[in-house]
Structure formats: structure tokens, C-alpha cells
Scaffold this active site. Structure first.
Site, PDB file in Angstrom:
ATOM      1  N   PRO A 149       0.821  -1.212   0.000  1.00  0.00           N
ATOM      2  CG  PRO A 149       0.128  -0.910   2.214  1.00  0.00           C
ATOM      3  CD  PRO A 149       0.824  -1.900   1.305  1.00  0.00           C
TER       4      PRO A 149
ATOM      5  CG  HIS B 292       5.777   2.618   6.766  1.00  0.00           C
ATOM      6  ND1 HIS B 292       4.667   2.437   7.542  1.00  0.00           N
ATOM      7  CD2 HIS B 292       5.405   3.524   5.833  1.00  0.00           C
ATOM      8  CE1 HIS B 292       3.670   3.204   7.119  1.00  0.00           C
ATOM      9  NE2 HIS B 292       4.094   3.876   6.063  1.00  0.00           N
TER      10      HIS B 292
ATOM     11  N   GLY C 290      12.687  -2.444  -0.543  1.00  0.00           N
ATOM     12  CA  GLY C 290      13.925  -2.535  -1.304  1.00  0.00           C
ATOM     13  C   GLY C 290      13.932  -3.503  -2.466  1.00  0.00           C
ATOM     14  CB  ILE C 291      11.422  -5.856  -3.896  1.00  0.00           C
ATOM     15  CG1 ILE C 291      11.306  -6.683  -2.621  1.00  0.00           C
ATOM     16  CG2 ILE C 291      11.288  -6.705  -5.180  1.00  0.00           C
ATOM     17  CD1 ILE C 291      12.139  -7.931  -2.571  1.00  0.00           C
ATOM     18  NE  ARG C 292      13.664   0.281  -5.185  1.00  0.00           N
ATOM     19  CZ  ARG C 292      12.766   0.135  -4.188  1.00  0.00           C
ATOM     20  NH1 ARG C 292      11.954  -0.930  -4.156  1.00  0.00           N
ATOM     21  NH2 ARG C 292      12.666   1.040  -3.239  1.00  0.00           N
TER      22      ARG C 292
HETATM   23  C1  LIG Z   1       5.003   7.144  -0.890  1.00  0.00           C
HETATM   24  C2  LIG Z   1       4.737   6.016   0.057  1.00  0.00           C
HETATM   25  C3  LIG Z   1       3.543   5.967   0.737  1.00  0.00           C
HETATM   26  C4  LIG Z   1       3.259   4.920   1.601  1.00  0.00           C
HETATM   27  N1  LIG Z   1       2.064   4.870   2.220  1.00  0.00           N
HETATM   28  C5  LIG Z   1       1.777   3.825   3.028  1.00  0.00           C
HETATM   29  C6  LIG Z   1       0.517   3.739   3.664  1.00  0.00           C
HETATM   30  O1  LIG Z   1      -0.358   4.590   3.483  1.00  0.00           O
HETATM   31  N2  LIG Z   1       0.297   2.694   4.491  1.00  0.00           N
HETATM   32  C7  LIG Z   1       1.243   1.730   4.715  1.00  0.00           C
HETATM   33  O2  LIG Z   1       1.014   0.796   5.483  1.00  0.00           O
HETATM   34  N3  LIG Z   1       2.458   1.789   4.127  1.00  0.00           N
HETATM   35  C8  LIG Z   1       2.728   2.811   3.285  1.00  0.00           C
HETATM   36  N4  LIG Z   1       3.950   2.868   2.678  1.00  0.00           N
HETATM   37  C9  LIG Z   1       4.927   1.774   2.886  1.00  0.00           C
HETATM   38  C10 LIG Z   1       4.770   0.686   1.817  1.00  0.00           C
HETATM   39  O3  LIG Z   1       3.600  -0.061   2.018  1.00  0.00           O
HETATM   40  C11 LIG Z   1       5.925  -0.307   1.813  1.00  0.00           C
HETATM   41  O4  LIG Z   1       6.108  -0.807   3.110  1.00  0.00           O
HETATM   42  C12 LIG Z   1       7.239   0.272   1.308  1.00  0.00           C
HETATM   43  O5  LIG Z   1       7.034   1.225   0.299  1.00  0.00           O
HETATM   44  C13 LIG Z   1       8.111  -0.866   0.774  1.00  0.00           C
HETATM   45  O6  LIG Z   1       9.332  -0.395   0.360  1.00  0.00           O
HETATM   46  P1  LIG Z   1       9.716  -0.061  -1.179  1.00  0.00           P
HETATM   47  O7  LIG Z   1       9.119   1.263  -1.474  1.00  0.00           O
HETATM   48  O8  LIG Z   1      11.192  -0.054  -1.121  1.00  0.00           O
HETATM   49  O9  LIG Z   1       9.164  -1.167  -2.054  1.00  0.00           O
HETATM   50  C14 LIG Z   1       4.236   3.918   1.808  1.00  0.00           C
HETATM   51  C15 LIG Z   1       5.456   3.971   1.126  1.00  0.00           C
HETATM   52  C16 LIG Z   1       5.714   5.007   0.248  1.00  0.00           C
HETATM   53  C17 LIG Z   1       7.013   5.023  -0.486  1.00  0.00           C
HETATM   54  C1  LIG Z   2      -1.718   9.233   6.222  1.00  0.00           C
HETATM   55  C2  LIG Z   2      -0.787   8.964   5.097  1.00  0.00           C
HETATM   56  C3  LIG Z   2       0.246   7.973   5.466  1.00  0.00           C
HETATM   57  C4  LIG Z   2       1.145   7.694   4.313  1.00  0.00           C
HETATM   58  C5  LIG Z   2       2.295   6.850   4.688  1.00  0.00           C
HETATM   59  O1  LIG Z   2       2.173   5.867   5.361  1.00  0.00           O
HETATM   60  C6  LIG Z   2       3.614   7.192   4.200  1.00  0.00           C
HETATM   61  O2  LIG Z   2       3.746   8.219   3.519  1.00  0.00           O
HETATM   62  O3  LIG Z   2       4.550   6.421   4.466  1.00  0.00           O
END
Ligand SMILES: Cc1cc2nc3c(=O)[nH]c(=O)nc-3n(C[C@H](O)[C@H](O)[C@H](O)COP(=O)(O)O)c2cc1C
Ligand SMILES: CCCCC(=O)C(=O)O
Length: 351
Positions: free
Chosen positions: A80, A244, A277-279
Site C-alpha cells: 500500500p 515501511h 527494497g525489492i528492485r
Molecule cells: C510514498 C509512500 C507511501 C506509503 N504509504 C503507506 C501507507 O499509506 N500505508 C502503509 O502501510 N504503508 C505505506 N507505505 C509503505 C509501503 O507499504 C511499503 O512498506 C514500502 O514502500 C516498501 O518499500 P519499497 O518502497 O522499497 O518497495 C508507503 C510507502 C511510500 C514510499
Molecule cells: C496518512 C498517510 C500515510 C502515508 C504513509 O504511510 C507514508 O507516507 O509512508
């Protein structure tokens, strides 16, 4: 201007950086504080080597997995991420079309800029990511919306007792969506509620959540093996090992480094998923060899979306699928389900 060929996920990252508003590009790219975990999530994969097997007479690899009851065409799902309409006008609807075309699960963010009903209408297998809100009655109404829309699981994000500190956003004073964009799942009697985080949530709230829904509840943001054990004991359907994307607590370990201890603690009782970090296809293979059932991608999806809407997301997912298949062939494996740690040479002292 010549358009560079987009051969891999990094190419999409570079192209997206050219297309996005620089403030939004920093929102998507950024991590918490010094961004140490953000960088580690990727570099930790590079420190793991692959020790391939040869002459094994395997057929074309089978990539399919059962993802907590949702059969998928490959062990890669969409983690997400918030605010997809910052990347493309069609936002999460375009992302969902690409997930459907790829035959995999999308986890819709509570902070989506397209309502969950419209995301679900694109036909993908959909799970709903939830931040518990202090107003439990409102939380319950959001869950009911997600369930009625057809979401098959709830993904409770548990790493966010408070918002992470994103210094890139602070420098830009980026704390509000532009006019016309809203968190569509937060509408309540004509108003859009702000998403709140609270340190007061505890395991008893997981019990509450399970009492108000029949959907499986998956915990996202587990790093400590003791929390993985508590997750099993509290009836979680799966855990997602995640920091996250390095956006909450900085200097936590790379997700891949936290994975083995969680897998050991869970002992096969529930699936363990991972994101961060999966790329590359090789990254997917390394995570599966260390015991993950499947992996999620966050930023790569957003980069694809920024570059070419749903088609861009499809391109990113198909690149990862092709790389995964190619890696399995070169490693001598006929299925993603047979991967074992013996395929890996781990850096001494790190695991
Ligand atoms: C721009 C952005 C927004 C995100 N928003 C959420 C979110 O709303 N809820 C959540 O559980 N994780 C959020 N995440 C974390 C992602 O679900 C995920 O854990 C993370 O992006 C994985 O790493 P990666 O970007 O290296 O693939 C967010 C990540 C990014 C980069
Ligand atoms: C309420 C928005 C949260 C988004 C989020 O989880 C993030 O940007 O990592």
C-alpha cells in the site's frame, strides 16, 4: 529529446523523477530522518550472493503462489502506498487495473485518493490497508466499506504509533494534498477526516478488530521476532516484515535482514511476507529463499504510475516477473515454492 529505453525498475525511477513535481517526487522517494534504513533496504540485498545449482533438468519455472487465500500468478504483490493521484490523474484506479492484468494482489491504502469502491471495480484481488483510528466506530465503518467493496483481507499497519519524520517533506512544507485531491476513504457525512495515528493501540485492539470483521487480518510492519510470535498467538492470518520502506523509525534493519528471525519465530504457522527494497528479480528470489511466501513493492509501482499510468505499472510488474523467471532458470529452480536458503551465500556476521 530521445526517450531512454525503460529496461528495469531503476530506469522507471529515473524517468519518474523527471516527470513528477519535485515536491511530490521527494514525498514518494523519501525516508525517515537520515534515510539510513531506506538505503539499507536495497543495499542489504546486494550483499547476499546467489549460489546457483546446475544440470537439474527443471521445466520452465512455476511462479504461482497462494497468497493468504488469494491465488496469484507470481509471488509479488503491490504494497500500500498513499496518494496515487499525485503520480497520475487516474491514481489508484489505474494501479488496480495493472494489478488485475498481472494477476496479483493489490493492497489499497486507507490514504487512497480514489475510493475503495472504485479501486475494487477494476477487478483486481484487493486487500485493504488500515490505520486504526481513535474513533473506533468510524474505523468500523471504513472496514465495512472495504468489505462491502470486496476486499478479501485487512492489512493492519502496526509500525506507525506516530507519523515518521520525513525531512524532505518538512523542507518543502509538504503536509497537505493539493486542491481537489482527498483521502476518499476518510469521507464521513460530507467531510474528509484526517488520518490519525495513536501510540495507545495495543494487542487488545487487534482482538477488537477481529471481533468486528470476518476478514483475515494481516499485520504489516513486524520486525521483532517476539512480535511475530504475539501475532501468531493473536490469530493474525499473516505478517508482513516491513520497515515501511524506511519511512517510520530510521536505523531499523533492512527488511531482508529482519526476515530470518521472524521466519524462525513463526515456524510455518502463518505465511511471512516482506516488503522494502525489492528492485530486481534476484531480490525476490533472495527473500523467498529466506522463507518469505511473497514480496511487496511500494515505490516501483508509483514510478510506473508516474511514467505511464496503468501501462507503466504493468510494465514494472512484468519486468519484475521476467527477471524473477530468468533468475529461477539460472539458479536451477523449477518453482518459487522450492527455493531454500542453500541457494544463498550470506554476508558473514550479518544474519
Ligand atoms: C510514498 C509512500 C507511501 C506509503 N504509504 C503507506 C501507507 O499509506 N500505508 C502503509 O502501510 N504503508 C505505506 N507505505 C509503505 C509501503 O507499504 C511499503 O512498506 C514500502 O514502500 C516498501 O518499500 P519499497 O518502497 O522499497 O518497495 C508507503 C510507502 C511510500 C514510499
Ligand atoms: C496518512 C498517510 C500515510 C502515508 C504513509 O504511510 C507514508 O507516507 O509512508
Amino acid at each position: 529529446m530521445t526517450v531512454p529505453k525503460l529496461l528495469n525498475v531503476r530506469d522507471f525511477q529515473a524517468a519518474a523523477a523527471q516527470i513528477l513535481d519535485p515536491v511530490h517526487a521527494d514525498y514518494f522517494a523519501g525516508g525517515a530522518r537520515d534515510e539510513i534504513t531506506l538505503a539499507e533496504n536495497e543495499t542489504a540485498f546486494d550483499r547476499i550472493s546467489l549460489l546457483p545449482r546446475v544440470l537439474r533438468g527443471r521445466p520452465a519455472p512455476d511462479l504461482t503462489v497462494d497468497l493468504v487465500g488469494s491465488p496469484t500468478s507470481m509471488p509479488i504483490f503491490l504494497s500500500p502506498t498513499a496518494f496515487h493521484r499525485l503520480a497520475h490523474p487516474e491514481g489508484e484506479a489505474a494501479t488496480a487495473r495493472a494489478a488485475a492484468a498481472a494477476g496479483t494482489v493489490m493492497i489499497a491504502a486507507m490514504a487512497s485518493t480514489v475510493a475503495v469502491e472504485e479501486v475494487a471495480a477494476q477487478g483486481t484481488a484487493l486487500w485493504f490497508q488500515l490505520y486504526l483510528q481513535p474513533d473506533l466506530a468510524f474505523t468500523e465503518s471504513v472496514i465495512q466499506r472495504a468489505a462491502a467493496a470486496g476486499c478479501r483481507a485487512l492489512v493492519l499497519t502496526v509500525d506507525s504509533a506516530v507519523f515518521g519524520s520525513h525531512e524532505r517533506d518538512n523542507r518543502h512544507d509538504f503536509h497537505q494534498l493539493p486542491d481537489g485531491l482527498h483521502c476518499e476513504n476518510m469521507r464521513d457525512a460530507g467531510e474528509v477526516r484526517p488520518i490519525q495515528m495513536s501510540p495507545e493501540f495495543s494487542w487488545k485492539h487487534l482482538r477488537w478488530l477481529q471481533s468486528v470483521t470476518d476478514l483475515p487480518v494481516i499485520l504489516k510492519g513486524i520486525l521483532h521476532p517476539d512480535d511475530a510470535i504475539l501475532a501468531v498467538e493473536h490469530g493474525a492470518a499473516a505478517v508482513i516484515v516491513s520497515n515501511h520502506g524506511g519511512r517510520q523509525l530510521d536505523t531499523t534493519p533492512a527488511s531482508i535482514r529482519a526476515l530470518p528471525a521472524v521466519v524462525r519465530a513463526v515456524g510455518g504457522r502463518i505465511p511471512v511476507l516482506l516488503d522494502g527494497g525489492i528492485r530486481r528479480g534476484t531480490d525476490v528470489v533472495k527473500a523467498l529463499a529466506l522463507g518469505a511466501t511473497a514480496v511487496g513493492v511500494g515505490r516501483p509501482v508509483v514510478w510506473g504510475l508516474a511514467v505511464d499510468g496503468g501501462k507503466g505499472v504493468s510494465a514494472v510488474l512484468e519486468i519484475l516477473r521476467a527477471e524473477l523467471e530468468h533468475t529461477l532458470l539460472l539458479c536451477g529452480y523449477g518453482s518459487v515454492r522450492e527455493l531454500v536458503a542453500g541457494l544463498l551465500l550470506l554476508p558473514p556476521g550479518e544474519y
